[in-house]
Design a protein around this motif. Structure first.
Motif, mmCIF file in Angstrom:
data_model
loop_
_atom_site.group_PDB
_atom_site.id
_atom_site.type_symbol
_atom_site.label_atom_id
_atom_site.label_comp_id
_atom_site.label_asym_id
_atom_site.label_seq_id
_atom_site.Cartn_x
_atom_site.Cartn_y
_atom_site.Cartn_z
ATOM 1 N N ASP A 95 0.808 -1.220 0.000
ATOM 2 C CA ASP A 95 0.000 0.000 0.000
ATOM 3 C C ASP A 95 0.843 1.272 0.000
ATOM 4 O O ASP A 95 0.574 2.214 -0.759
ATOM 5 N N PHE A 96 1.862 1.328 0.863
ATOM 6 C CA PHE A 96 2.618 2.567 1.043
ATOM 7 C C PHE A 96 3.558 2.870 -0.125
ATOM 8 O O PHE A 96 3.859 4.035 -0.399
ATOM 9 N N VAL A 97 4.040 1.830 -0.788
ATOM 10 C CA VAL A 97 5.037 2.029 -1.849
ATOM 11 C C VAL A 97 4.508 1.582 -3.211
ATOM 12 O O VAL A 97 4.388 2.382 -4.139
ATOM 13 N N VAL A 98 4.182 0.296 -3.329
ATOM 14 C CA VAL A 98 3.818 -0.254 -4.637
ATOM 15 C C VAL A 98 2.576 0.427 -5.200
ATOM 16 O O VAL A 98 2.581 0.940 -6.326
ATOM 17 N N PHE A 99 1.478 0.441 -4.424
ATOM 18 C CA PHE A 99 0.247 1.080 -4.899
ATOM 19 C C PHE A 99 0.412 2.592 -4.998
ATOM 20 O O PHE A 99 0.100 3.197 -6.032
ATOM 21 N N SER A 100 0.887 3.221 -3.936
ATOM 22 C CA SER A 100 0.936 4.681 -3.897
ATOM 23 C C SER A 100 1.831 5.275 -4.977
ATOM 24 O O SER A 100 1.612 6.417 -5.414
ATOM 25 N N HIS A 101 2.836 4.515 -5.426
ATOM 26 C CA HIS A 101 3.730 5.001 -6.483
ATOM 27 C C HIS A 101 3.478 4.299 -7.821
ATOM 28 O O HIS A 101 4.272 4.426 -8.754
ATOM 29 N N ALA A 102 2.358 3.558 -7.886
ATOM 30 C CA ALA A 102 1.953 2.897 -9.141
ATOM 31 C C ALA A 102 3.071 2.037 -9.722
ATOM 32 O O ALA A 102 3.302 2.027 -10.934
ATOM 33 N N GLU A 103 3.745 1.269 -8.854
ATOM 34 C CA GLU A 103 4.822 0.385 -9.302
ATOM 35 C C GLU A 103 4.233 -0.985 -9.635
ATOM 36 O O GLU A 103 4.441 -1.976 -8.930
ATOM 37 N N GLY A 105 4.765 -3.297 -11.711
ATOM 38 C CA GLY A 105 5.645 -4.439 -11.922
ATOM 39 C C GLY A 105 5.987 -5.173 -10.644
ATOM 40 O O GLY A 105 6.447 -6.322 -10.690
ATOM 41 N N ARG A 106 5.739 -4.559 -9.492
ATOM 42 C CA ARG A 106 6.039 -5.180 -8.197
ATOM 43 C C ARG A 106 4.813 -5.821 -7.561
ATOM 44 O O ARG A 106 4.927 -6.387 -6.470
ATOM 45 N N LEU A 107 3.657 -5.723 -8.198
ATOM 46 C CA LEU A 107 2.449 -6.238 -7.560
ATOM 47 C C LEU A 107 2.514 -7.749 -7.337
ATOM 48 O O LEU A 107 1.854 -8.284 -6.448
ATOM 49 N N SER A 108 3.334 -8.441 -8.113
ATOM 50 C CA SER A 108 3.479 -9.890 -7.945
ATOM 51 C C SER A 108 4.176 -10.246 -6.641
ATOM 52 O O SER A 108 4.167 -11.414 -6.225
ATOM 53 N N GLU A 109 4.782 -9.275 -5.958
ATOM 54 C CA GLU A 109 5.406 -9.542 -4.669
ATOM 55 C C GLU A 109 4.355 -9.856 -3.604
ATOM 56 O O GLU A 109 4.659 -10.510 -2.604
ATOM 57 N N GLY A 127 -7.145 -13.085 -11.804
ATOM 58 C CA GLY A 127 -5.885 -12.861 -12.497
ATOM 59 C C GLY A 127 -5.236 -11.534 -12.154
ATOM 60 O O GLY A 127 -5.899 -10.510 -11.990
ATOM 61 N N LEU A 128 -3.907 -11.566 -12.044
ATOM 62 C CA LEU A 128 -3.136 -10.379 -11.674
ATOM 63 C C LEU A 128 -3.217 -9.299 -12.751
ATOM 64 O O LEU A 128 -3.300 -8.112 -12.449
ATOM 65 N N ASP A 129 -3.187 -9.698 -14.025
ATOM 66 C CA ASP A 129 -3.223 -8.710 -15.106
ATOM 67 C C ASP A 129 -4.501 -7.874 -15.046
ATOM 68 O O ASP A 129 -4.464 -6.650 -15.224
ATOM 69 N N LYS A 130 -5.638 -8.515 -14.802
ATOM 70 C CA LYS A 130 -6.901 -7.789 -14.706
ATOM 71 C C LYS A 130 -6.902 -6.859 -13.502
ATOM 72 O O LYS A 130 -7.411 -5.731 -13.576
ATOM 73 N N HIS A 131 -6.323 -7.312 -12.387
ATOM 74 C CA HIS A 131 -6.290 -6.465 -11.192
ATOM 75 C C HIS A 131 -5.438 -5.223 -11.445
ATOM 76 O O HIS A 131 -5.802 -4.114 -11.038
ATOM 77 N N ILE A 132 -4.316 -5.390 -12.101
ATOM 78 C CA ILE A 132 -3.475 -4.233 -12.430
ATOM 79 C C ILE A 132 -4.238 -3.266 -13.331
ATOM 80 O O ILE A 132 -4.185 -2.046 -13.150
ATOM 81 N N GLU A 133 -4.962 -3.803 -14.302
ATOM 82 C CA GLU A 133 -5.768 -2.959 -15.192
ATOM 83 C C GLU A 133 -6.787 -2.134 -14.395
ATOM 84 O O GLU A 133 -6.974 -0.940 -14.651
ATOM 85 N N ASP A 134 -7.437 -2.770 -13.423
ATOM 86 C CA ASP A 134 -8.429 -2.066 -12.609
ATOM 87 C C ASP A 134 -7.785 -0.994 -11.740
ATOM 88 O O ASP A 134 -8.350 0.100 -11.552
ATOM 89 N N LEU A 135 -6.612 -1.279 -11.183
ATOM 90 C CA LEU A 135 -5.933 -0.293 -10.354
ATOM 91 C C LEU A 135 -5.461 0.891 -11.194
ATOM 92 O O LEU A 135 -5.549 2.047 -10.764
#
Length: 224
Positions: A95-103, A105-109, A127-135
């Motif tokens: 939340d503090f880094v990956v989401f807030s800075h729209a990183e 490529g790190r969501l798989s962590e 699926g992760l790809d769809k979740h990234i699209e929604d975010l």
């Protein structure tokens, strides 16, 4: 009853209350959030020593509304297993880094490739790809959206429940889903949310449940 089938079959709101109650080991959410008692490790797990917090009996007052009054991150619950603490640390980073800075490529962590994500309106995606699209769609109209605090953080075995506050501004056109756009109002928002995660042995979430009040969000950005 097997936990996963219960999670998938129940209503979203009822599950949120049930999951938090289970995680806090039958104590009230306020007690668990502030004093963090009853978070016992799994039988085969090793608790992480915490010399700075030798016991969990803490005098506390009720929390204010985190969306209007900043609440600092509390210490992690005492007597977590190493795995439980790792889950919460991973979620903080998410939340503090990956989401807030729209990183993205790190969501798989923190998310499994085939993750199922349940949204507040009742629909879910796979699926992760769809979740990234929604975010990414959130950042299209609120590019400054960020999460800076987790006022409540609890964990038990493979479950975590974390609350937070999402801040941002409706500053760019919002796709209306019909090929058009809703023009920005310039209004800021500050929304309380809760995320319940089910973690696997690889340290990522297989399933994620998101809870917030959409009506309050729309009211804050001038759409309701």
């Amino acid at each position: 009853m097997e936990r996963r089938s219960m999670l998938q079959g129940g209503a979203a709101a009822a599950f949120g209350a049930l999951a938090i109650t289970a995680i806090t080991s039958s104590r009230s959410l306020g007690e668990a959030a502030q004093a963090y008692p009853g978070l016992l490790p799994a039988p085969d797990a090793t608790p992480v020593p915490n010399p700075g917090r030798p016991h969990c009996a803490v005098t506390h007052a009720p929390l204010p509304d985190p969306a209007t009054t900043p609440v600092p991150n509390p210490p992690f619950p005492c007597d977590l297993t190493r795995t439980e603490r790792q889950h919460l640390e991973t979620f903080d980073e998410l939340d503090f880094v990956v989401f807030s800075h729209a990183e993205w490529g790190r969501l798989s962590e923190s998310h499994a490739k085939n993750i199922r994500v349940h949204w507040p309106d009742g629909h879910y995606t796979d699926g992760l790809d769809k979740h990234i699209e929604d975010l990414k769609a959130l950042f299209a109209w609120a590019p400054d959206i960020s999460i800076e605090s987790h006022p409540l953080r609890v964990a038990k075995n493979e479950l975590t429940a974390v609350t937070g506050v999402a801040h941002g501004t409706f500053s760019r056109p919002m796709p209306d889903g019909k090929g058009g756009f809703i023009q920005p109002t310039g209004k800021k928002f500050s929304i309380n949310f809760c995320t319940v995660g089910i973690w696997n042995r690889k340290g990522t979430m297989d399933e994620e449940f998101l809870f917030w009040d959409n009506l309050t969000w729309y009211q804050q950005i001038g759409l309701a």
